[in-house]
Design a protein around this motif. Structure first.
Motif: not given
Ligand SMILES: Nc1ncnc2c1ncn2[C@@H]1O[C@H](COP(=O)(O)OP(=O)(O)OP(=O)(O)O)[C@@H](O)[C@H]1O
Ligand SMILES: [Mg+2]
Lengths: 247, 263
Positions: B133-139, B141-149, B210-215
């Motif tokens: 999971l750590t492969a996703l880096g600090y980004g 948190i940004f993706l996660y926050a967006n999904l929560m919103l 999800f696009e960001g995650m793949r990138e």
């Protein structure tokens, strides 16, 4: 001079083409216990829900503690509470948990003691740790009353609060309400089909029919007006005469 | 916003969730099953074809993040249904609880639950598929926050629709997230969609997530525009869902549905 806690003016509620409440005006003074009486469908519950801001009136105004209940109901809601025999508290919570949650919602201080006192008063102490869904209907009704009193409301709205209580418990509940009312000067608006409730509790009664008030006053005044011995008789007279009118 | 009210409602949810084995199962069972079935399937696909090895990580990352969005919406919708089915709704609305305090408390519970779900799925994925999971880096948190919103908007919209349309709309509590899943680019990129559907997909905040995650899984770098696009759209949808909810709520008060559907 006592002030009005509730002021209802020319209240009307239409549901489509049906008129549930029709040009209703009344006020409730501070410390007064007002009873709303009437046949099924007379508009009592609709009136109570409009007072709580849960139903928007078609016309007319409702002021509770000087707040317009349609526009800004929250300051008033903090000072009000409500119990209905037809509403329940979440069944998967224990009895004390439900009271605790509502005491937190209303910001009650010293809630633990208050909960214990209320459970004692309504003889629910032994059910403190029982899941609410396991209670009998009468026990749930008593729990609803505990919830309604937990915040020491200045205005208490009760929709058939003693429905499903046995005569002994109903009598106790009335005495508790009266006692509380005397101690705190709480104002109560109460609907009931139980004439003993109305006679023993209410300072004043509004008889509703088809959404309108058709008789009002103290129990004694109404009995005199209808030359009757009991409110039950008056109720039946009113109900049957209006059915005839409608027919 | 009255934080005391929000806290009180969170205590209520805590009492409900912490005790019920079935609810706990509901939180963990489906995500874990998803992860196992789709994870093994992608491992198998990799064996029988020359698919890109990254496909396995894409799929696992997608399942984990999809569950964040799903939980965020679910907790809001199901908490409301719970109060509706218990006939507690009028006690709630007759109390000094503003609708957004009600939603905020459920959303915070969703945040809590999805964090736990992500940790559990992350651990299983690490153990079974060597997915980090750590492969996703600090980004992340940004993706996660967006999904929560986005879960907030979807949850609010679900409650509004149920308020306004009553029992027939209840199924939406489960269906709504899946309705947007095909255009959310969860398991495949937007470019796979037919040309005419791609603009729709670009209007969905989760597509960017999800696009960001793949990138980030492919390049170890997250271009922040994915997060910002999702955030911009989320702000718009939060405003739209708040207005839609308000309209549904007012209509329910007009028609007496608040009282009648609760009864
Ligand atoms: N949401 C609604 N939509 C349509 N009609 C409604 C709605 N709510 C109430 N009514 C109608 O309004 C009338 C008044 O209902 P209300 O519940 O106020 O009666 P009530 O006096 O409380 O009766 P009861 O003694 O049976 O509780 C009834 O005819 C009812 O069918
Ligand atoms: Mg009624």
């Amino acid at each position: 001079m006592s002030t009005n806690v509730v002021e209802v003016r020319n209240l009307r509620k239409e549901f489509g083409s049906a008129v549930a409440v029709d040009d209703l005006s009344f006020e409730v003074k501070q410390g007064e216990i007002l009873g709303l009486l009437g046949v099924n469908g007379a508009g009592k519950t609709t009136t109570i829900f409009m007072l709580l801001g849960l139903i928007t009136p078609t016309r007319g105004t409702i002021k509770v503690f000087d707040s317009d209940m349609h526009k800004n109901r929250f300051p008033a809601l903090q000072r009000m509470n409500f119990a209905s025999a037809y509403q329940f508290l979440p069944y998967h919570l224990k009895v004390w948990e439900n009271l605790f949650v509502f005491s937190e919602i209303y910001g009650v201080k010293n809630s633990k003691k208050k909960i214990d006192d209320l459970l004692e008063l309504f003889e629910l102490t032994r059910l403190r740790n029982t899941k609410t869904g396991m209670l009998s209907s009468g026990e749930q009704t008593r729990l609803n009353l505990c919830k309604a009193l937990i915040s020491d409301p200045d205005l208490l709205l009760l929709d058939e609060p003693t429905a499903s209580l046995d005569p002994d418990m109903a009598d106790k509940a009335r005495k508790i309400l009266l006692q509380r009312q005397k101690e705190s000067g709480m104002t109560i608006l109460n609907t009931s089909h139980n004439m003993i409730d109305v006679t023993e509790l209410c300072d004043r009664i509004l008889f509703m029919q088809h959404g309108k008030v058709i008789a009002s006053g103290g129990a004694a005044d109404i009995l005199k007006q209808y030359k009757s011995e009991s409110l039950e008789e008056v109720f039946i007279t009113i109900a049957r005469s209006s059915t005839m009118e409608v027919v | 916003m009255n934080f005391r009210t929000v806290r009180a409602l969170m205590i209520k949810y805590w009492f409900v969730w912490s005790r019920s084995t079935f609810r706990m199962l509901d939180i963990f069972f489906w995500p874990v099953m998803d992860l196992l079935v789709w994870g093994f399937l992608s491992v198998y696909m990799l064996k029988i074809s020359n698919a890109v090895p990254a496909a396995v990580t894409f799929l696992i990352g997608a399942i984990i993040l999809w569950n964040v969005l799903f939980r965020a919406q679910q907790v809001i919708a199901v908490s409301y249904l719970d109060d509706l089915w218990c006939r507690n709704l009028l006690n709630i609305f007759a109390a000094p609880i503003r609708p957004y305090e009600y939603v905020a408390s459920a959303w915070l519970m969703g945040l809590l639950q999805s964090t736990v779900v992500v940790c559990v799925l992350g651990t299983i994925a690490a153990a079974v598929y060597s997915f980090k999971l750590t492969a996703l880096g600090y980004g992340f948190i940004f993706l996660y926050a967006n999904l929560m919103l986005m879960g907030w908007s979807l949850g609010l919209l679900t409650i509004g629709l149920i308020l306004r349309w009553g029992p027939p709309a209840e199924a939406l509590a489960w269906a709504l997230p899946f309705l947007i899943q095909p255009v959310s680019a969860v398991f495949y990129p937007v470019s796979v969609l037919p040309q005419w559907l791609q603009p729709v997909s670009m209007l969905v905040p989760s597509s960017y997530v999800f696009e960001g995650m793949r990138e980030v899984l492919r390049t170890s770098h997250l271009d922040s525009h994915y997060g910002w696009c999702a955030l911009g759209l989320n702000i718009v949808y939060m405003a739209i869902s708040a207005v839609a909810f308000k309209l549904c709520f007012e209509e329910a008060r007009q028609k007496g549905y608040l009282a009648k559907y609760a009864v």
